[in-house]
Design a protein around this motif. Structure first.
Motif, PDB file in Angstrom:
ATOM      1  N   PHE A  69       0.850  -1.189   0.000  1.00  0.00           N
ATOM      2  CA  PHE A  69       0.000   0.000   0.000  1.00  0.00           C
ATOM      3  C   PHE A  69       0.885   1.238   0.000  1.00  0.00           C
ATOM      4  O   PHE A  69       1.985   1.252   0.555  1.00  0.00           O
ATOM      5  CB  PHE A  69      -0.900   0.020   1.234  1.00  0.00           C
ATOM      6  CG  PHE A  69      -1.921  -1.076   1.263  1.00  0.00           C
ATOM      7  CD1 PHE A  69      -2.972  -1.090   0.380  1.00  0.00           C
ATOM      8  CD2 PHE A  69      -1.817  -2.106   2.189  1.00  0.00           C
ATOM      9  CE1 PHE A  69      -3.914  -2.099   0.401  1.00  0.00           C
ATOM     10  CE2 PHE A  69      -2.753  -3.127   2.231  1.00  0.00           C
ATOM     11  CZ  PHE A  69      -3.801  -3.126   1.326  1.00  0.00           C
ATOM     12  N   HIS A  70       0.377   2.306  -0.620  1.00  0.00           N
ATOM     13  CA  HIS A  70       1.042   3.597  -0.615  1.00  0.00           C
ATOM     14  C   HIS A  70       0.257   4.554   0.278  1.00  0.00           C
ATOM     15  O   HIS A  70      -0.826   4.222   0.758  1.00  0.00           O
ATOM     16  CB  HIS A  70       1.144   4.144  -2.045  1.00  0.00           C
ATOM     17  CG  HIS A  70       1.792   3.184  -2.998  1.00  0.00           C
ATOM     18  ND1 HIS A  70       3.140   2.898  -2.971  1.00  0.00           N
ATOM     19  CD2 HIS A  70       1.266   2.426  -3.990  1.00  0.00           C
ATOM     20  CE1 HIS A  70       3.430   2.012  -3.905  1.00  0.00           C
ATOM     21  NE2 HIS A  70       2.309   1.696  -4.533  1.00  0.00           N
ATOM     22  N   LYS A  71       0.810   5.730   0.508  1.00  0.00           N
ATOM     23  CA  LYS A  71       0.084   6.732   1.294  1.00  0.00           C
ATOM     24  C   LYS A  71      -1.281   6.993   0.668  1.00  0.00           C
ATOM     25  O   LYS A  71      -2.301   7.031   1.350  1.00  0.00           O
ATOM     26  CB  LYS A  71       0.905   8.024   1.366  1.00  0.00           C
ATOM     27  CG  LYS A  71       0.189   9.206   2.020  1.00  0.00           C
ATOM     28  CD  LYS A  71      -0.137   8.961   3.484  1.00  0.00           C
ATOM     29  CE  LYS A  71      -0.749  10.195   4.138  1.00  0.00           C
ATOM     30  NZ  LYS A  71      -1.211   9.922   5.515  1.00  0.00           N
ATOM     31  N   TRP A  72      -1.292   7.184  -0.638  1.00  0.00           N
ATOM     32  CA  TRP A  72      -2.548   7.329  -1.392  1.00  0.00           C
ATOM     33  C   TRP A  72      -2.584   6.252  -2.457  1.00  0.00           C
ATOM     34  O   TRP A  72      -1.605   6.052  -3.174  1.00  0.00           O
ATOM     35  CB  TRP A  72      -2.670   8.717  -2.016  1.00  0.00           C
ATOM     36  CG  TRP A  72      -2.922   9.779  -0.991  1.00  0.00           C
ATOM     37  CD1 TRP A  72      -2.008  10.599  -0.401  1.00  0.00           C
ATOM     38  CD2 TRP A  72      -4.185  10.113  -0.406  1.00  0.00           C
ATOM     39  NE1 TRP A  72      -2.602  11.418   0.509  1.00  0.00           N
ATOM     40  CE2 TRP A  72      -3.941  11.150   0.529  1.00  0.00           C
ATOM     41  CE3 TRP A  72      -5.483   9.656  -0.572  1.00  0.00           C
ATOM     42  CZ2 TRP A  72      -4.959  11.726   1.285  1.00  0.00           C
ATOM     43  CZ3 TRP A  72      -6.501  10.219   0.185  1.00  0.00           C
ATOM     44  CH2 TRP A  72      -6.239  11.250   1.101  1.00  0.00           C
ATOM     45  N   ASN A  73      -3.719   5.564  -2.550  1.00  0.00           N
ATOM     46  CA  ASN A  73      -3.862   4.432  -3.460  1.00  0.00           C
ATOM     47  C   ASN A  73      -4.997   4.693  -4.433  1.00  0.00           C
ATOM     48  O   ASN A  73      -6.078   5.136  -4.029  1.00  0.00           O
ATOM     49  CB  ASN A  73      -4.158   3.161  -2.660  1.00  0.00           C
ATOM     50  CG  ASN A  73      -3.098   2.872  -1.632  1.00  0.00           C
ATOM     51  OD1 ASN A  73      -2.133   2.173  -1.902  1.00  0.00           O
ATOM     52  ND2 ASN A  73      -3.258   3.417  -0.424  1.00  0.00           N
ATOM     53  N   ASN A  74      -4.749   4.426  -5.692  1.00  0.00           N
ATOM     54  CA  ASN A  74      -5.785   4.582  -6.708  1.00  0.00           C
ATOM     55  C   ASN A  74      -6.562   3.276  -6.820  1.00  0.00           C
ATOM     56  O   ASN A  74      -6.076   2.299  -7.375  1.00  0.00           O
ATOM     57  CB  ASN A  74      -5.161   4.954  -8.060  1.00  0.00           C
ATOM     58  CG  ASN A  74      -6.218   5.270  -9.103  1.00  0.00           C
ATOM     59  OD1 ASN A  74      -7.341   5.650  -8.763  1.00  0.00           O
ATOM     60  ND2 ASN A  74      -5.888   5.102 -10.367  1.00  0.00           N
ATOM     61  N   VAL A  75      -7.766   3.247  -6.270  1.00  0.00           N
ATOM     62  CA  VAL A  75      -8.588   2.046  -6.258  1.00  0.00           C
ATOM     63  C   VAL A  75      -9.524   2.081  -7.463  1.00  0.00           C
ATOM     64  O   VAL A  75     -10.371   2.977  -7.549  1.00  0.00           O
ATOM     65  CB  VAL A  75      -9.405   1.953  -4.952  1.00  0.00           C
ATOM     66  CG1 VAL A  75     -10.258   0.690  -4.950  1.00  0.00           C
ATOM     67  CG2 VAL A  75      -8.481   1.993  -3.750  1.00  0.00           C
ATOM     68  N   PRO A  76      -9.399   1.156  -8.405  1.00  0.00           N
ATOM     69  CA  PRO A  76     -10.285   1.155  -9.574  1.00  0.00           C
ATOM     70  C   PRO A  76     -11.752   1.135  -9.157  1.00  0.00           C
ATOM     71  O   PRO A  76     -12.172   0.291  -8.368  1.00  0.00           O
ATOM     72  CB  PRO A  76      -9.893  -0.144 -10.300  1.00  0.00           C
ATOM     73  CG  PRO A  76      -8.500  -0.422  -9.868  1.00  0.00           C
ATOM     74  CD  PRO A  76      -8.416   0.060  -8.444  1.00  0.00           C
ATOM     75  N   GLY A  77     -12.510   2.092  -9.642  1.00  0.00           N
ATOM     76  CA  GLY A  77     -13.922   2.184  -9.301  1.00  0.00           C
ATOM     77  C   GLY A  77     -14.230   3.065  -8.113  1.00  0.00           C
ATOM     78  O   GLY A  77     -15.384   3.443  -7.903  1.00  0.00           O
ATOM     79  N   LEU A  78     -13.215   3.412  -7.308  1.00  0.00           N
ATOM     80  CA  LEU A  78     -13.433   4.281  -6.141  1.00  0.00           C
ATOM     81  C   LEU A  78     -12.634   5.563  -6.209  1.00  0.00           C
ATOM     82  O   LEU A  78     -13.101   6.610  -5.777  1.00  0.00           O
ATOM     83  CB  LEU A  78     -13.064   3.548  -4.846  1.00  0.00           C
ATOM     84  CG  LEU A  78     -14.034   2.510  -4.286  1.00  0.00           C
ATOM     85  CD1 LEU A  78     -13.529   2.000  -2.945  1.00  0.00           C
ATOM     86  CD2 LEU A  78     -15.443   3.071  -4.139  1.00  0.00           C
TER      87      LEU A  78
END
Length: 339
Positions: A301-310
């Motif tokens: 995990f990163h500080k900010w994560n790009n979640v597909p669909g969210l």
């Protein structure tokens, strides 16, 4: 092969493609965005506090959507009442089935400790979503919203509607639930800002609208000057609101708390409830599956994560926590939300 045979094969392939599309399955998206999840068919199990209430049904809906998108097997099962022992039985059964991940919305922060250790020793990932456990063996915590923000927002709504004075009753579901007790702690903290509001002894009604109605009715009878109710669990505010209606106290006793739009819609329309606070439980279920899958696939995990669909989701490594986002205020203007 002659031209007629080729034509028949082409038509058959086209028909098969249309059939798949009609079932809502996208060939292009059948490969997991997280790697080889579909090929391995990861089994991710979740045991809610109880099944059969709209809130957890919405979480399940989000889990199913994520499982379909990312190609995993989603298992959703649990007790029909908010029972610590009942939840433990389901967790034990899932461990014995050798699922790859099992998680809970905990009815107790500590009751599952032996089973959590058993899961991890058996190379089964253990996680929590919605209501956390205290075990250091827990490998992921998916939080719906910051507890402090939830507690503070609810109290601020109640205080304003009560004109900052009077007796206030808090009814919760279960006395051992981690998330409910944490929210109550922050509610008490926030109430220090409003010295003219008197908090009555905390009451418990179980995860039941009928139970909440009965407890609230007793509170109304015992405290004739009661001015407000806070419900801590999605099933509590609708029960409190029904008790207020039954007593003919609309406009005299305010009701707010943590609940979902489907449960309180009729009371928002009637005006007994003006506002409640929540988050999107469908998105919470979806994020839970995505987060567990990242762990199973060994994606950091990163500080900010790009979640597909969210979209962007924040991670807090010290707590192993993914945070869905800020609280959502639900009122008559947005009560068309379907969860």
């Amino acid at each position: 092969m002659n031209n007629k045979a080729k034509a028949r094969i082409t038509i058959a392939m086209a028909a098969a493609t249309l059939l798949i599309a009609g079932c809502g399955i996208s060939i292009a998206s059948s490969t997991s965005t997280a790697g080889s999840a579909k090929q391995k068919q990861y089994s991710i199990a979740f045991v809610p506090k109880l099944v059969g209430i709209p809130y957890f049904s919405a979480m399940n809906q989000g889990g199913e959507a994520a499982a379909k998108r990312f190609g995993v097997r989603w298992i959703y099962e649990g007790p029909t009442t908010a029972s610590v022992s009942g939840q433990a039985e389901y967790v034990r059964s899932l461990i014995q089935q050798h699922v790859l991940a099992v998680g809970v919305s905990a009815n107790s922060p500590t009751a599952l400790d032996p089973l959590i250790q058993e899961a991890v020793k058996s190379h089964i990932m253990f996680y929590a979503a919605d209501s956390n456990v205290s075990s250091p063996y827990n490998q992921l915590w998916v939080e719906q919203a910051r507890s402090k923000a939830l507690g503070y927002d609810v109290v601020d709504i109640a205080a304003k509607e009560m004109h900052y004075s009077g007796q206030l009753a808090i009814i919760s579901a279960g006395p051992t639930a981690t998330n409910l007790n944490t929210w109550i702690m922050y509610m008490k903290q926030r109430l220090k800002k409003y010295p003219n509001i008197q908090l009555l002894p905390i009451q418990y009604a179980g995860e039941s609208i009928t139970g909440a109605e009965q407890v609230a009715s007793r509170m109304i009878a015992a405290y004739p000057h009661l001015k407000g109710f806070i419900g801590v669990a999605t099933t509590i505010p609708p029960g409190e609101a029904q008790a207020v209606e039954n007593a003919g106290k609309e406009g005299q006793i305010i009701v707010t708390g943590i609940s979902d739009p489907n449960s309180v819609r009729s009371y928002l329309n009637s005006g007994v409830i003006k506002k409640v606070v929540l988050w999107n439980p469908i998105n919470l279920g979806y994020l839970t599956v995505w987060g567990v899958l990242q762990h199973l696939e060994h994606h950091p995990f990163h500080k900010w994560n790009n979640v597909p669909g969210l979209g962007k989701v924040e991670y807090f490594p010290s707590r192993k926590m993914l945070l869905l986002g800020p609280p959502l205020i639900i009122d008559k203007a947005n009560d068309n939300l379907n969860f």
